[in-house]
Design a protein around this motif. Sequence first.
Motif, PDB file in Angstrom:
ATOM      1  N   THR A  43     -64.342  58.369  13.620  1.00  0.00           N
ATOM      2  CA  THR A  43     -63.977  59.136  12.428  1.00  0.00           C
ATOM      3  C   THR A  43     -62.483  59.394  12.372  1.00  0.00           C
ATOM      4  N   GLY A  44     -61.890  59.781  13.512  1.00  0.00           N
ATOM      5  CA  GLY A  44     -60.487  60.157  13.531  1.00  0.00           C
ATOM      6  C   GLY A  44     -59.535  59.044  13.914  1.00  0.00           C
ATOM      7  N   ASN A  45     -59.807  58.402  15.043  1.00  0.00           N
ATOM      8  CA  ASN A  45     -58.993  57.289  15.543  1.00  0.00           C
ATOM      9  C   ASN A  45     -57.534  57.679  15.792  1.00  0.00           C
ATOM     10  N   GLY A  46     -57.332  58.893  16.316  1.00  0.00           N
ATOM     11  CA  GLY A  46     -55.982  59.400  16.520  1.00  0.00           C
ATOM     12  C   GLY A  46     -55.160  58.594  17.510  1.00  0.00           C
ATOM     13  N   MET A  47     -55.760  58.141  18.605  1.00  0.00           N
ATOM     14  CA  MET A  47     -55.002  57.381  19.599  1.00  0.00           C
ATOM     15  C   MET A  47     -54.586  56.019  19.037  1.00  0.00           C
ATOM     16  N   ALA A  48     -55.529  55.304  18.423  1.00  0.00           N
ATOM     17  CA  ALA A  48     -55.205  54.004  17.842  1.00  0.00           C
ATOM     18  C   ALA A  48     -54.137  54.147  16.760  1.00  0.00           C
ATOM     19  N   LYS A  49     -54.264  55.155  15.928  1.00  0.00           N
ATOM     20  CA  LYS A  49     -53.275  55.402  14.873  1.00  0.00           C
ATOM     21  C   LYS A  49     -51.897  55.653  15.477  1.00  0.00           C
ATOM     22  N   SER A  50     -51.829  56.446  16.542  1.00  0.00           N
ATOM     23  CA  SER A  50     -50.555  56.768  17.174  1.00  0.00           C
ATOM     24  C   SER A  50     -49.885  55.524  17.735  1.00  0.00           C
ATOM     25  N   GLY A  83     -53.598  63.110  15.233  1.00  0.00           N
ATOM     26  CA  GLY A  83     -54.921  63.594  15.610  1.00  0.00           C
ATOM     27  C   GLY A  83     -56.026  62.825  14.907  1.00  0.00           C
ATOM     28  N   GLY A  84     -55.674  62.154  13.845  1.00  0.00           N
ATOM     29  CA  GLY A  84     -56.597  61.325  13.078  1.00  0.00           C
ATOM     30  C   GLY A  84     -55.748  60.395  12.228  1.00  0.00           C
ATOM     31  N   GLU A  85     -56.392  59.492  11.519  1.00  0.00           N
ATOM     32  CA  GLU A  85     -55.637  58.510  10.734  1.00  0.00           C
ATOM     33  C   GLU A  85     -54.807  59.150   9.633  1.00  0.00           C
ATOM     34  N   ASP A  86     -55.171  60.351   9.185  1.00  0.00           N
ATOM     35  CA  ASP A  86     -54.408  61.036   8.147  1.00  0.00           C
ATOM     36  C   ASP A  86     -53.924  62.408   8.611  1.00  0.00           C
ATOM     37  N   THR A  87     -53.799  62.588   9.928  1.00  0.00           N
ATOM     38  CA  THR A  87     -53.398  63.886  10.470  1.00  0.00           C
ATOM     39  C   THR A  87     -52.277  63.710  11.487  1.00  0.00           C
ATOM     40  N   LEU A  88     -51.039  63.913  11.031  1.00  0.00           N
ATOM     41  CA  LEU A  88     -49.878  63.849  11.915  1.00  0.00           C
ATOM     42  C   LEU A  88     -49.695  65.241  12.535  1.00  0.00           C
ATOM     43  N   ALA A  89     -50.512  65.528  13.523  1.00  0.00           N
ATOM     44  CA  ALA A  89     -50.600  66.878  14.084  1.00  0.00           C
ATOM     45  C   ALA A  89     -49.340  67.304  14.809  1.00  0.00           C
ATOM     46  N   ALA A  90     -48.759  66.391  15.587  1.00  0.00           N
ATOM     47  CA  ALA A  90     -47.617  66.731  16.439  1.00  0.00           C
ATOM     48  C   ALA A  90     -46.543  65.653  16.271  1.00  0.00           C
ATOM     49  N   PRO A  91     -45.728  65.740  15.233  1.00  0.00           N
ATOM     50  CA  PRO A  91     -44.800  64.652  14.917  1.00  0.00           C
ATOM     51  C   PRO A  91     -43.770  64.341  15.999  1.00  0.00           C
ATOM     52  N   ASP A  92     -43.494  65.295  16.896  1.00  0.00           N
ATOM     53  CA  ASP A  92     -42.510  65.064  17.956  1.00  0.00           C
ATOM     54  C   ASP A  92     -43.136  64.629  19.282  1.00  0.00           C
ATOM     55  N   ALA A  93     -44.440  64.467  19.323  1.00  0.00           N
ATOM     56  CA  ALA A  93     -45.117  64.107  20.573  1.00  0.00           C
ATOM     57  C   ALA A  93     -44.733  62.691  21.005  1.00  0.00           C
ATOM     58  N   LYS A  94     -44.623  62.508  22.329  1.00  0.00           N
ATOM     59  CA  LYS A  94     -44.318  61.210  22.927  1.00  0.00           C
ATOM     60  C   LYS A  94     -45.467  60.804  23.849  1.00  0.00           C
ATOM     61  N   PHE A  95     -45.603  59.507  24.072  1.00  0.00           N
ATOM     62  CA  PHE A  95     -46.723  59.014  24.870  1.00  0.00           C
ATOM     63  C   PHE A  95     -46.585  59.338  26.353  1.00  0.00           C
ATOM     64  N   SER A  96     -45.366  59.354  26.848  1.00  0.00           N
ATOM     65  CA  SER A  96     -45.221  59.547  28.296  1.00  0.00           C
ATOM     66  C   SER A  96     -43.976  60.355  28.640  1.00  0.00           C
ATOM     67  N   PRO A 120     -42.967  78.721   8.580  1.00  0.00           N
ATOM     68  CA  PRO A 120     -42.695  79.919   9.388  1.00  0.00           C
ATOM     69  C   PRO A 120     -43.958  80.530   9.993  1.00  0.00           C
ATOM     70  N   HIS A 121     -45.122  80.103   9.506  1.00  0.00           N
ATOM     71  CA  HIS A 121     -46.385  80.603  10.049  1.00  0.00           C
ATOM     72  C   HIS A 121     -46.864  79.794  11.255  1.00  0.00           C
ATOM     73  N   VAL A 122     -46.118  78.736  11.596  1.00  0.00           N
ATOM     74  CA  VAL A 122     -46.528  77.835  12.676  1.00  0.00           C
ATOM     75  C   VAL A 122     -45.502  77.859  13.804  1.00  0.00           C
ATOM     76  N   LEU A 123     -45.981  78.021  15.031  1.00  0.00           N
ATOM     77  CA  LEU A 123     -45.150  77.852  16.220  1.00  0.00           C
ATOM     78  C   LEU A 123     -45.402  76.447  16.758  1.00  0.00           C
ATOM     79  N   TYR A 124     -44.318  75.702  16.980  1.00  0.00           N
ATOM     80  CA  TYR A 124     -44.456  74.328  17.448  1.00  0.00           C
ATOM     81  C   TYR A 124     -43.448  74.081  18.567  1.00  0.00           C
ATOM     82  N   PHE A 125     -43.959  73.807  19.766  1.00  0.00           N
ATOM     83  CA  PHE A 125     -43.070  73.587  20.906  1.00  0.00           C
ATOM     84  C   PHE A 125     -43.806  72.813  21.993  1.00  0.00           C
ATOM     85  N   LYS A 126     -43.070  72.423  23.030  1.00  0.00           N
ATOM     86  CA  LYS A 126     -43.618  71.595  24.100  1.00  0.00           C
ATOM     87  C   LYS A 126     -43.847  72.422  25.370  1.00  0.00           C
ATOM     88  N   VAL A 127     -44.922  72.067  26.082  1.00  0.00           N
ATOM     89  CA  VAL A 127     -45.252  72.756  27.331  1.00  0.00           C
ATOM     90  C   VAL A 127     -45.577  71.737  28.414  1.00  0.00           C
TER      91      VAL A 127
END
Length: 284
Positions: free
Chosen positions: A10-17, A166-179, A212-219
Motif C-alpha cells: 500500500t505504501g511502498n515507502g522504502m522503494a519510493k525513497s 513513508g509512502g508513495e505520496d508521503t514525503l514524511a522526512a524530507p531531510d532523511a538520509k539512508f546512512s 510552526p506546529h511541527v518539530l522536525y529534527f534528527k536524533v
Amino acid sequence: MPLGVVPAGTGNGMAKSLLDAVGLPCTASNATLAIIRGHKQSLDVATITQGQNRFFSVLMLAWGLIADIDIESEKYRWMGSARIDYYAIQRIIRLRRYNGCIKFVAAPGYETFGEPADPEGETISEVKSSFAQHKGYCGPALQMKDFNRKIEGPFVSVWLHNVPWGGEDTLAAPDAKFSDGYLDLVVIKDCPKLTLLSLMTELSKGGHVKSPHVLYFKVKAFVLEPGTQLDDGSKEGIIDVDGEVLARGKGTYKSNYKTLMTYDKLYIKVDQGLATVFSPSTIS
C-alpha cells in the motif's frame, strides 16, 4: 547480503525513497532493474528494544495520529490506497491527543530541541539484559545517561523516520538520509484541526515540516514512553513500526490481538549502515 525492494504494497515507502533519490518513478519495473544492475546502498537500521524483545526497523515508527490512521484504516482496505485519506479525515475530525514523554539523544546541531532531561532514576539493566541473553546481533548498546533531552506530552503525533518517504505520496522526512546514522523525528504536540488538515495536504511535498506546529529534527537514539488518551484515560494507543503493529494499548482497534511488545516504554537506537539494499545508484 543485499536486499532488493520491489513496490508491491500500500505504501511502498522504502522503494519510493530509493527510486525517487535518483529521479525515477516508483514502479516495480524500475525497482527490478535496479536489483538486476546490482548497485548497492548502505542503509541505517534501528533496533527497538523492550525487556527481552527486540525488533529491527528500516522505515519508520509512529505513535499517535499517523499510527492510528495507518492501522485503523485497515477496516477500509477494500478502498485501496484511498483508505488512508478517507480515514485521515475521520481521525482529524475526532482528533485524539496522547499523554506521554519522549527522550532522545539529539544529533549535532539539534541540541536545543526539547528541554533538559534528568537521567536520574533511569537504569540500563533492563536494556542490557536482552543483549546478553539473545544469540546473534542484538543492536547497539544503550547508555541512558546520554538521553539528555526530552519533550513532555500531550502529543498529537510522534513520527520517527529512517528514509524520506513513508509512502508513495508521503514525503514524511524530507531531510532523511539512508546512512547518516540518525533518525528524523517529526513531532506534533498541538495543532488546530483545520491547520492539521492543511498539513496533511503538504505531506506529498514535505511542506508540513516547515509548520510552526511541527518539530522536525534528527536524533541518534530515542525513548518512547506512551500514555493514555488525554480525553479518555481508559484508552491507550497503537505503536506502528514499518507499517505493522508493534504494540497495542487497551481500548484500541483489535486490542485483543497479541503483539510482539506491550504498550510501554521502548528504546530505539540506530546502527549506521548496518544493512545493504540494491538501489539505482549509490545514494548519500
